[in-house]
Structures are given as structure tokens and as C-alpha cells.
Design an enzyme around this catalytic site. Sequence first.
Site, PDB file in Angstrom:
ATOM      1  CD  GLU A 222      -3.090  -0.967   0.568  1.00 45.42           C
ATOM      2  OE1 GLU A 222      -3.172   0.052  -0.153  1.00 45.42           O
ATOM      3  OE2 GLU A 222      -3.955  -1.844   0.630  1.00 45.42           O
ATOM      4  CG  ASP A 247     -17.169  -9.469  -7.708  1.00 46.47           C
ATOM      5  OD1 ASP A 247     -18.334  -9.086  -7.458  1.00 46.47           O
ATOM      6  OD2 ASP A 247     -16.230  -9.345  -6.903  1.00 46.47           O
TER       7      ASP A 247
END
Length: 305
Positions: A222, A247
Site C-alpha cells: 500500500e 464481479d
Amino acid sequence: MTAGVGNAGLAADGRGVDALRATAARDPKAAIKEAAKQFEGLFMRELMKSMRQATQSSGLLDNSTTELGTEMLDTQFAQQMTGLRGGLSEAIARHLERQMGIAPGATDDAAGSEAGPAAPASATPVPAAPAPLRGNAPTLVPLPDLSATQIGFVQQHAQAARDAQQQSGGIPASFMLAQAAHETGWGQHPIRHADGRSAHNLFGIKAGAGWKGEVAEITTTEVIDGHAHKVKAKFRAYASDAESFKDYARLIGDSPRYSRALAQSGSAQGFAQELQRAGYATDPHYADKLTRTINTTLRVQRAVG
């Protein structure tokens, strides 16, 4: 250094150019790296020459022999200073890779609020013609070579991408193929369960509080406040790759958060930039990387279509 091509090959004789051309046909990235080193070598030699000329000479020992020796010494110094990490050749290579549409580096980890580990872009049949790019989409430059990995990935997932395009509200199949390729390194770095099974999560979609299905927990990267951090995160897991495409199509097509990205489905660059603005990934270079991968995917489709 590439076999058969020396650092001074480009400047020394035509054989170095021929060897570089042969390398380019076989391994474009290696040829780019070698060409960048040669250009840096030429620059360093000219720099040394200019420094010598700016230095006052005594004239006592100056003759043709000492001048030749000095030139040879400067050439050796230039070669020693060429190809160093963080040097000029790296900047030249990155520029050439961008111009040719080749993703730089071997692996890039990028993760965000939706995205998981991303791998390099700088790629499986696609009978349908790729969606045309409009707006500010980058100009496509033909690659001298496409890898079997890239072609195989596009062929493997082409049908799932076309099916997902129908339900997404307009996201081109080529864009979805490219994002799946970017997130998984063309299928080489998929998200896996602890026991090694594939989670079939091709888009790095995280498992939030509302996710009721199976999850896979992995270590990812991150970018927080401009700094990369390794963190543990849970990602959605699917029974098949096709479910992952479906999805993703629901996520982008149904969420108001990505409405502006959906509206840019005619532009590779616009779509990628709006995904990044919406927070799909925390990597500050995510849009540029994804744009390059989309363009590579389009070239693959044209090559095999």
C-alpha cells in the site's frame, strides 16, 4: 551486458549496430538497455573530452602519442561510469520503453482500496476487433515482439472478458483484459490461498465488510502518504476466473464511485485516470501503468485477431 554488443560498439564500428539490431529482434528490452548504455557512454566520452579541453596544458609532454593515450584512458573512464544504477542510461531506457509501449521493470507491486498486488504490464483468441480509442488515448506504436505469455493470457481470458463487457455497461473487453494482466503480471503472479490454490481474483479486489464469499489473505503493498508499506489484506476469492470478470464488471458498472471511469470507456488513458482518481489503487503511477498495458493488450489482439 548483452552478448556480442560492447559498451562502445555503437561508436566503434558498424558491427555493434548489427549486433544491436539482432538483439532487438530477439529481446527488445535487452536491446533498449544496451542502446541506453551506449548513448550514455558517448555522452560521458564527450564530457571527458570537454573537461580535458577546459584544462590548461603545460605543452611540455604533449604530442600525438600522449593525446592518443589520453583519449583511450578517457574512453575507459567513460565505460566504467556507464550503466551504473540510477545513472543516465536508466533514464534513457525508461524513456525508450515508454515510447515503445514496453512496461519498465520486472515487477511492480501496487495496491489500493480495491486493487491488490500488481505486476508489470511494462499479455489469449480475440476474434472481435478491439474497441477504438478516442479522446486522449495514447498513440499505438507497434512492438517489435510480443511474448507468448502475453498472447496466451489474452487468448485464455478473451471469452470471459467479452461476456463481462455485456454486463458492465460499456467497459471494453480489452480494458478488462489489460487490467487483469496488470494486476497479475499477465497471469504470472495471481493471488493465492495459503495452501497455494488460486483465488481466481484477477483484479485485486479486496474483501470488504459486505463480502460474504471466500477470502484469501496475503501480504501486499500500500502506498500511504507517498511511502510504500507491506501490509496484510483480505481479498475476494472466486471459484473461477470467469467469476472474477463478472464481479469486476458489477463493481465498476454498478458503483457510483466509478461512474466517471465508466463514462471514459472510449479512452484508455481517460478510463485509467478516472479509476485512479476514484481510489481503485494507491499506486500514484497506476493510471500510466494501466494505460500502457491496455495498449499492449490491443496490440496482442491485433496480432492474433
